[in-house]
Design an enzyme around this catalytic site. Sequence first.
Site, PDB file in Angstrom:
ATOM      1  N   VAL A  59       0.902  -1.050   0.028  1.00  0.00           N
ATOM      2  CA  VAL A  59      -0.088  -0.093   0.180  1.00  0.00           C
ATOM      3  C   VAL A  59       0.814   1.240  -0.153  1.00  0.00           C
ATOM      4  O   VAL A  59       0.408   2.282  -0.277  1.00  0.00           O
ATOM      5  CB  VAL A  59      -0.978   0.012   1.280  1.00  0.00           C
ATOM      6  CG1 VAL A  59      -2.031  -0.977   1.087  1.00  0.00           C
ATOM      7  CG2 VAL A  59      -0.187   0.139   2.652  1.00  0.00           C
ATOM      8  N   TYR A 150       3.882   5.746  15.541  1.00  0.00           N
ATOM      9  CA  TYR A 150       2.510   5.111  15.063  1.00  0.00           C
ATOM     10  C   TYR A 150       1.336   6.325  15.686  1.00  0.00           C
ATOM     11  O   TYR A 150       0.422   6.740  14.808  1.00  0.00           O
ATOM     12  CB  TYR A 150       2.428   3.923  16.104  1.00  0.00           C
ATOM     13  CG  TYR A 150       0.780   3.248  15.836  1.00  0.00           C
ATOM     14  CD1 TYR A 150       0.861   2.506  14.949  1.00  0.00           C
ATOM     15  CD2 TYR A 150       0.134   3.448  16.798  1.00  0.00           C
ATOM     16  CE1 TYR A 150      -0.315   1.875  14.552  1.00  0.00           C
ATOM     17  CE2 TYR A 150      -1.370   2.686  16.855  1.00  0.00           C
ATOM     18  CZ  TYR A 150      -1.400   2.155  15.399  1.00  0.00           C
ATOM     19  OH  TYR A 150      -2.615   1.437  15.434  1.00  0.00           O
ATOM     20  N   THR A 188      -1.326  -7.637  17.102  1.00  0.00           N
ATOM     21  CA  THR A 188      -1.303  -7.311  18.395  1.00  0.00           C
ATOM     22  C   THR A 188      -0.976  -8.469  19.148  1.00  0.00           C
ATOM     23  O   THR A 188      -1.091  -8.332  20.322  1.00  0.00           O
ATOM     24  CB  THR A 188      -2.453  -6.531  18.816  1.00  0.00           C
ATOM     25  OG1 THR A 188      -3.704  -7.617  18.687  1.00  0.00           O
ATOM     26  CG2 THR A 188      -2.800  -5.536  18.207  1.00  0.00           C
TER      27      THR A 188
END
Length: 265
Positions: A59, A150, A188
């Site tokens: 992406v 992040y 996660t």
Amino acid sequence: MIALQDRFAGRVAVVTGAASGIGLAITRRLLAEGARVVGLDLKGAPDLGADFIGLDGDVTTEAAAETLVGTAVEKFGAVDAAFNVAGGSRPGYIVDLAESDWDFTVDLCLKGVFLGMKHQARRMMRQGRGAIVNIASLNAHVPMHAGSAYVAAKAGVEMLSRNGALEFAPFGIRVNAILPGLVQTPLTRRHFDNPDALAAFEARIPQGRPAQPEEIAAPSLYLASDDASYVNGASLLVDGAWAVSGYPDMRPFRGPIGWNQRTSE
């Protein structure tokens, strides 16, 4: 009245990060509600039937964003809804974080959304309609130790979504953001494999548990559906009320700040 399972009947959607986690849950829910879907993932996407096309791609490259949209138009004739889900991070304190790790995280989480929106909106403008949903994060609002890249990228996704809403609204296109809290996904897993870290998170989440990917997919589809026809430029927290109580101190699980810097000098 259209039944819930038919909300996306006759519509075409594209999804990034479609191979696992939130992206896969969104893809499956779209298919269940009647959509035809083209999914993109670096690892490839699973076989989900005749109404789904899976593409391999990165992406963070413009070519992948163009191919995703182009395939949807070529095979199914339109792009009615887009979900920019792909993300990930390489954590580190600001003084320790390698430039390459910053670039990896920001490119994946923010640049990837920008490139997706760019080509999705170009097609939607020609159609005079469309809805884009971007997956940001609770961390767009709440900082965390060793998470500078992040949180900066996810804050950028939220503002990029609002700017897209401003620019695209005259063309019949809505852009909204979902801000999940802790979600149980392959990315996660490191938190769930560490009982102490998981307990620290759960202690701060008023609902006492992480979300399942399907619990993020449902509100994501709402924002892309006609049920949200006047919702534009919004950020929807889906976090079990976590934002109310605050983020846990993750330093016990990240190590001391400046460690890399001290050991490299």
